[in-house]
Design a protein around this motif. Sequence first.
Motif, PDB file in Angstrom:
ATOM      1  N   LEU A  80      25.257  42.769  24.138  1.00  0.00           N
ATOM      2  CA  LEU A  80      25.175  43.927  25.022  1.00  0.00           C
ATOM      3  C   LEU A  80      24.845  43.526  26.462  1.00  0.00           C
ATOM      4  N   GLY A  81      24.135  42.411  26.645  1.00  0.00           N
ATOM      5  CA  GLY A  81      23.729  42.002  27.981  1.00  0.00           C
ATOM      6  C   GLY A  81      24.875  41.627  28.889  1.00  0.00           C
ATOM      7  N   ALA A  82      26.042  41.333  28.313  1.00  0.00           N
ATOM      8  CA  ALA A  82      27.203  40.972  29.134  1.00  0.00           C
ATOM      9  C   ALA A  82      27.894  42.192  29.735  1.00  0.00           C
ATOM     10  N   LEU A  83      27.578  43.401  29.232  1.00  0.00           N
ATOM     11  CA  LEU A  83      28.314  44.607  29.626  1.00  0.00           C
ATOM     12  C   LEU A  83      28.340  44.853  31.134  1.00  0.00           C
ATOM     13  N   PRO A  84      27.221  44.779  31.863  1.00  0.00           N
ATOM     14  CA  PRO A  84      27.297  45.033  33.310  1.00  0.00           C
ATOM     15  C   PRO A  84      28.257  44.094  34.029  1.00  0.00           C
ATOM     16  N   PHE A  85      28.316  42.845  33.594  1.00  0.00           N
ATOM     17  CA  PHE A  85      29.166  41.855  34.261  1.00  0.00           C
ATOM     18  C   PHE A  85      30.644  42.062  33.920  1.00  0.00           C
ATOM     19  N   THR A  86      30.943  42.441  32.663  1.00  0.00           N
ATOM     20  CA  THR A  86      32.341  42.700  32.308  1.00  0.00           C
ATOM     21  C   THR A  86      32.871  43.947  33.014  1.00  0.00           C
ATOM     22  N   LEU A  87      31.997  44.940  33.239  1.00  0.00           N
ATOM     23  CA  LEU A  87      32.427  46.152  33.953  1.00  0.00           C
ATOM     24  C   LEU A  87      32.718  45.859  35.423  1.00  0.00           C
ATOM     25  N   LEU A  88      32.000  44.907  36.007  1.00  0.00           N
ATOM     26  CA  LEU A  88      32.203  44.569  37.418  1.00  0.00           C
ATOM     27  C   LEU A  88      33.417  43.666  37.639  1.00  0.00           C
ATOM     28  N   PRO A 143      36.684  43.420  36.820  1.00  0.00           N
ATOM     29  CA  PRO A 143      38.003  43.853  37.300  1.00  0.00           C
ATOM     30  C   PRO A 143      38.020  44.281  38.765  1.00  0.00           C
ATOM     31  N   HIS A 144      36.850  44.520  39.357  1.00  0.00           N
ATOM     32  CA  HIS A 144      36.783  45.023  40.731  1.00  0.00           C
ATOM     33  C   HIS A 144      36.270  43.957  41.707  1.00  0.00           C
ATOM     34  N   ALA A 145      36.051  42.730  41.219  1.00  0.00           N
ATOM     35  CA  ALA A 145      35.427  41.692  42.041  1.00  0.00           C
ATOM     36  C   ALA A 145      36.462  40.928  42.862  1.00  0.00           C
ATOM     37  N   SER A 146      36.008  40.385  43.996  1.00  0.00           N
ATOM     38  CA  SER A 146      36.828  39.486  44.807  1.00  0.00           C
ATOM     39  C   SER A 146      36.888  38.122  44.138  1.00  0.00           C
ATOM     40  N   LEU A 147      37.714  37.219  44.665  1.00  0.00           N
ATOM     41  CA  LEU A 147      37.797  35.867  44.113  1.00  0.00           C
ATOM     42  C   LEU A 147      36.444  35.174  44.189  1.00  0.00           C
ATOM     43  N   PHE A 148      35.705  35.383  45.281  1.00  0.00           N
ATOM     44  CA  PHE A 148      34.398  34.739  45.446  1.00  0.00           C
ATOM     45  C   PHE A 148      33.438  35.145  44.333  1.00  0.00           C
ATOM     46  N   TRP A 149      33.400  36.443  43.988  1.00  0.00           N
ATOM     47  CA  TRP A 149      32.468  36.931  42.973  1.00  0.00           C
ATOM     48  C   TRP A 149      33.008  36.791  41.548  1.00  0.00           C
ATOM     49  N   THR A 150      34.314  36.596  41.396  1.00  0.00           N
ATOM     50  CA  THR A 150      34.884  36.436  40.056  1.00  0.00           C
ATOM     51  C   THR A 150      34.279  35.230  39.348  1.00  0.00           C
ATOM     52  N   GLY A 151      34.084  34.120  40.071  1.00  0.00           N
ATOM     53  CA  GLY A 151      33.504  32.924  39.465  1.00  0.00           C
ATOM     54  C   GLY A 151      32.101  33.161  38.922  1.00  0.00           C
ATOM     55  N   PRO A 152      31.152  33.629  39.757  1.00  0.00           N
ATOM     56  CA  PRO A 152      29.796  33.880  39.241  1.00  0.00           C
ATOM     57  C   PRO A 152      29.758  34.891  38.088  1.00  0.00           C
ATOM     58  N   LEU A 153      30.594  35.935  38.170  1.00  0.00           N
ATOM     59  CA  LEU A 153      30.593  36.936  37.098  1.00  0.00           C
ATOM     60  C   LEU A 153      31.059  36.330  35.775  1.00  0.00           C
ATOM     61  N   THR A 154      32.121  35.522  35.807  1.00  0.00           N
ATOM     62  CA  THR A 154      32.602  34.918  34.560  1.00  0.00           C
ATOM     63  C   THR A 154      31.602  33.899  34.024  1.00  0.00           C
ATOM     64  N   VAL A 155      30.876  33.232  34.914  1.00  0.00           N
ATOM     65  CA  VAL A 155      29.827  32.310  34.459  1.00  0.00           C
ATOM     66  C   VAL A 155      28.739  33.080  33.699  1.00  0.00           C
ATOM     67  N   ALA A 180      40.563  45.568  32.583  1.00  0.00           N
ATOM     68  CA  ALA A 180      40.037  46.929  32.670  1.00  0.00           C
ATOM     69  C   ALA A 180      39.705  47.476  31.283  1.00  0.00           C
ATOM     70  N   VAL A 181      40.550  47.168  30.305  1.00  0.00           N
ATOM     71  CA  VAL A 181      40.336  47.645  28.933  1.00  0.00           C
ATOM     72  C   VAL A 181      39.207  46.862  28.251  1.00  0.00           C
ATOM     73  N   CYS A 182      39.230  45.530  28.391  1.00  0.00           N
ATOM     74  CA  CYS A 182      38.256  44.684  27.697  1.00  0.00           C
ATOM     75  C   CYS A 182      36.842  44.824  28.256  1.00  0.00           C
ATOM     76  N   ALA A 183      36.702  45.385  29.444  1.00  0.00           N
ATOM     77  CA  ALA A 183      35.387  45.499  30.079  1.00  0.00           C
ATOM     78  C   ALA A 183      34.380  46.235  29.206  1.00  0.00           C
ATOM     79  N   PHE A 184      34.863  47.135  28.328  1.00  0.00           N
ATOM     80  CA  PHE A 184      33.964  47.979  27.527  1.00  0.00           C
ATOM     81  C   PHE A 184      33.651  47.380  26.157  1.00  0.00           C
ATOM     82  N   LEU A 185      34.280  46.268  25.796  1.00  0.00           N
ATOM     83  CA  LEU A 185      34.070  45.698  24.457  1.00  0.00           C
ATOM     84  C   LEU A 185      32.619  45.331  24.155  1.00  0.00           C
ATOM     85  N   PRO A 186      31.844  44.758  25.111  1.00  0.00           N
ATOM     86  CA  PRO A 186      30.457  44.403  24.768  1.00  0.00           C
ATOM     87  C   PRO A 186      29.586  45.584  24.372  1.00  0.00           C
ATOM     88  N   ALA A 187      30.033  46.817  24.644  1.00  0.00           N
ATOM     89  CA  ALA A 187      29.245  47.981  24.232  1.00  0.00           C
ATOM     90  C   ALA A 187      29.092  48.051  22.710  1.00  0.00           C
TER      91      ALA A 187
END
Length: 401
Positions: A295-303, A305-317, A378-385
């Motif tokens: 469940l702890g991954a949910l905030p990051f998966t929701l963000l 699809p809307h992140a820039s290239l710079f923030w995509t790396g930290p979010l996936t980490v 966009a679809v997979c963002a909700f899976l950790p719920a």
Amino acid sequence: MNATKAAAQSADTTVYGVIVAISFCHLLNDMMQSLLPAIYPNLKTELGLSFSQIGLVTLVYQMTASILQPLVGLYADKHPTPNALPGGTLFSLAGLLLLSAAHSYGLLLVGAALLGMGSSVFHPESSRVARMAAGGRHGLAQSMFQVGGNAGSALGPLAAAIVVMHWGQSSLAFFAMLALLSCAILWNVGQWYRHQGLARLSLSVAGKRAAPPLPRKKALGGIAILLALIFSKYVYLASLTSYFTFYLIHRFGVSVQVAQLHLFVFLGAVAVGTIAGGPLGDRFGRKHVIWFSILGALPFTLLLPHASLFWTGPLTVMIGLILASAFPAIVVFAQELVPGKIGMISGLFFGFSFGMGGIGAAVLGEVADRSGIDMVYAVCAFLPAIGLLAVFLPNPTERKI
């Protein structure tokens, strides 16, 4: 008799040498396996494949592994086969040799199936060995074993970016030779398995059976919840391992090499999360780790699809770190729910994770073809719920170190 007596005296001792050896072979195995999705961009161009066809390749590989793994594990519980460990590497060897020369879609599918068969033998038996060598530190042993696989999965894209991109598909034959090194190491592990490991495992299982077991209905309910959590974890991971490079190339216009390096960083974070999850489960309780890691991954998966290239790396980490900490705790939790069925449970969970990854890749490939690659995330963002189900897990007695 002497071997059994020696095992009784040292059953609580963690045999780090065996765990390191099996973890290193897991690295080699999963590095070889991960070369297949790592070369998808090459195969898509050279063979003119659609996203759906790429998803089908992943499905064939994952399903071949997932269907056989519980059967291999069940057989090993009843008829331990130490020589299966080195023998299983030959399937991976044959698969990579075939893929190195596959210039038709049919041969590509056969090569993928052989890779899956290699995994189907390796994972349940090697997980049993990790349990044998754990000496009570079961979470730590599973983490060390699994982090080898995650490190290998991370090295696969890096190896593809450095070697395969320069020397082409035929260079896969070089990596196939790693199977021979793995075979030699696993032969020695198999000897320890035969002469000491089986006696240690028998003592461990006897101790578990002496404790009051959970009611069958509650244990099976717990297994079902854990499988649902594996579904959410591995379908989401399939979206990254199979399509993340395409997403980065499409959305941000990066090169294939840069996209592969982003995938390497993500898989490296998965490896770090895996090594942390088992010991944390030993210390704080596996249910708490499972709850947080899904469940702890949910905030990051929701963000994402809307992140820039710079923030995509930290979010996936962050997603990789948090999601990956679940699997060692899930496997050990399931083994404690059903004592005496180590091989079957290991095969079931490794196999189910492979199967869900394969089905997820195939379905997400259809989504990408029909609605675009952006829709996948966009679809997979909700899976950790789905991690909310962890609140219903039973509470077996935690065995302290």
